[in-house]
Design an enzyme around this catalytic site. Sequence first.
Site, PDB file in Angstrom:
ATOM      1  N   HIS A  66      -3.252   0.800   8.841  1.00 15.50           N
ATOM      2  CA  HIS A  66      -2.057   1.249   7.824  1.00 15.50           C
ATOM      3  C   HIS A  66      -1.312   2.338   8.321  1.00 15.50           C
ATOM      4  O   HIS A  66      -0.170   2.574   7.995  1.00 15.50           O
ATOM      5  CB  HIS A  66      -2.406   1.330   6.312  1.00 15.50           C
ATOM      6  CG  HIS A  66      -3.045   2.816   5.972  1.00 15.50           C
ATOM      7  ND1 HIS A  66      -4.255   3.091   5.678  1.00 15.50           N
ATOM      8  CD2 HIS A  66      -2.257   3.941   5.838  1.00 15.50           C
ATOM      9  CE1 HIS A  66      -4.354   4.203   5.393  1.00 15.50           C
ATOM     10  NE2 HIS A  66      -3.239   4.765   5.349  1.00 15.50           N
ATOM     11  N   ASP A  96      -9.338  -1.490   7.717  1.00 12.96           N
ATOM     12  CA  ASP A  96      -8.075  -0.556   7.968  1.00 12.96           C
ATOM     13  C   ASP A  96      -8.523   0.427   9.058  1.00 12.96           C
ATOM     14  O   ASP A  96      -8.360   1.550   8.993  1.00 12.96           O
ATOM     15  CB  ASP A  96      -8.327   0.221   6.727  1.00 12.96           C
ATOM     16  CG  ASP A  96      -6.969   1.051   6.478  1.00 12.96           C
ATOM     17  OD1 ASP A  96      -5.930   0.716   7.229  1.00 12.96           O
ATOM     18  OD2 ASP A  96      -6.821   2.249   5.645  1.00 12.96           O
ATOM     19  N   SER A 173      -4.443  10.242   6.757  1.00 14.23           N
ATOM     20  CA  SER A 173      -4.961   8.644   7.132  1.00 14.23           C
ATOM     21  C   SER A 173      -5.396   8.704   8.365  1.00 14.23           C
ATOM     22  O   SER A 173      -4.346   9.011   9.328  1.00 14.23           O
ATOM     23  CB  SER A 173      -4.101   7.709   6.627  1.00 14.23           C
ATOM     24  OG  SER A 173      -4.031   7.680   5.229  1.00 14.23           O
TER      25      SER A 173
END
Length: 320
Positions: A66, A96, A173
Amino acid sequence: MRAETDHLADDRRCELPLDAYSRTVAEAADRVGPAVVRIENRVGPRGGFGSGTILAGDGLILTNSHVVAAARRVRIALSDGTEAEAEVIGNDPDTDLALLRAGLPPGTKAASLGDSKSLRRGHLVVAIGNPLGFESTVTAGVVSALGRSLRGRNGRLIDDVIQTDAALNPGSSGGPLVSATGEVVGVNTAMIGGAQGLCFAISSNTARFALGAFLRHGRVRRAHLGIVAQTVSLPRGIAVAIGAGPRAVRIGAVEAGGPASAGGLRAGDVIISLDGHAIGGADDLSCLLDADCLDRSVVLSVLREGCVEERAVRPRERNL
């Protein structure tokens, strides 16, 4: 004098656990921190930022899917401020995870993937990243739980997720979750908005699997049957009679010309097992349909009109 000496000794003993904790966190940060990069994705009207970890001196960088989204190239900044362009050579929304390759200066530091199966609840972990633009941020906490499942942005369950209370924020992230020994044991991926101490990381063992697939095929290969799968509950009497669990998968529709159609499956059939593995829902079926199911037939046990039948089906590769 003796009382004063004893008091000083007690103070030192009280300080030792804190010193050891601080030393462990600092050493983990010093070891992995130079291998953490800032990632800037300029695709779209707003773009985005995230983190990543250099895993090899030749420029392999692991991050979240992402973070790169649909971009084919992104900008990275090393811990010393050096900037470079990186190519996305693998992107798997189902885990992911994404893999980048960039031309890096000679001597660039790289981190190593550890074995996430060695983790236990309560183990110290360190998260490193670039949250909200604050570069090279270090937070620490413990492993709160192991083996969690997290719903990915595409709706598929990501298994073997690590839960931690090491603080994460937007921009964290893709950064590494580091063990006390300085190995990357996870890829920081999500936090629960409005909650405190509920953060998650994709395990390093899942990352190792995806990394190998990216390098071999440029993608993670998965199989599909060509059906619309619906999780359903089985009446207890039927479940007991056929030796199934309380839930299974009902076929809502069959793709014309797809693997299920070729194998004689039809809408209304209820799948209770695949190659002898019980199917307790659509997520179970998705997990079992991995690359090992490609290029061969699998045996599905299905409930049709009150009878259990076995059907041989040859799955095909699923294209995202």
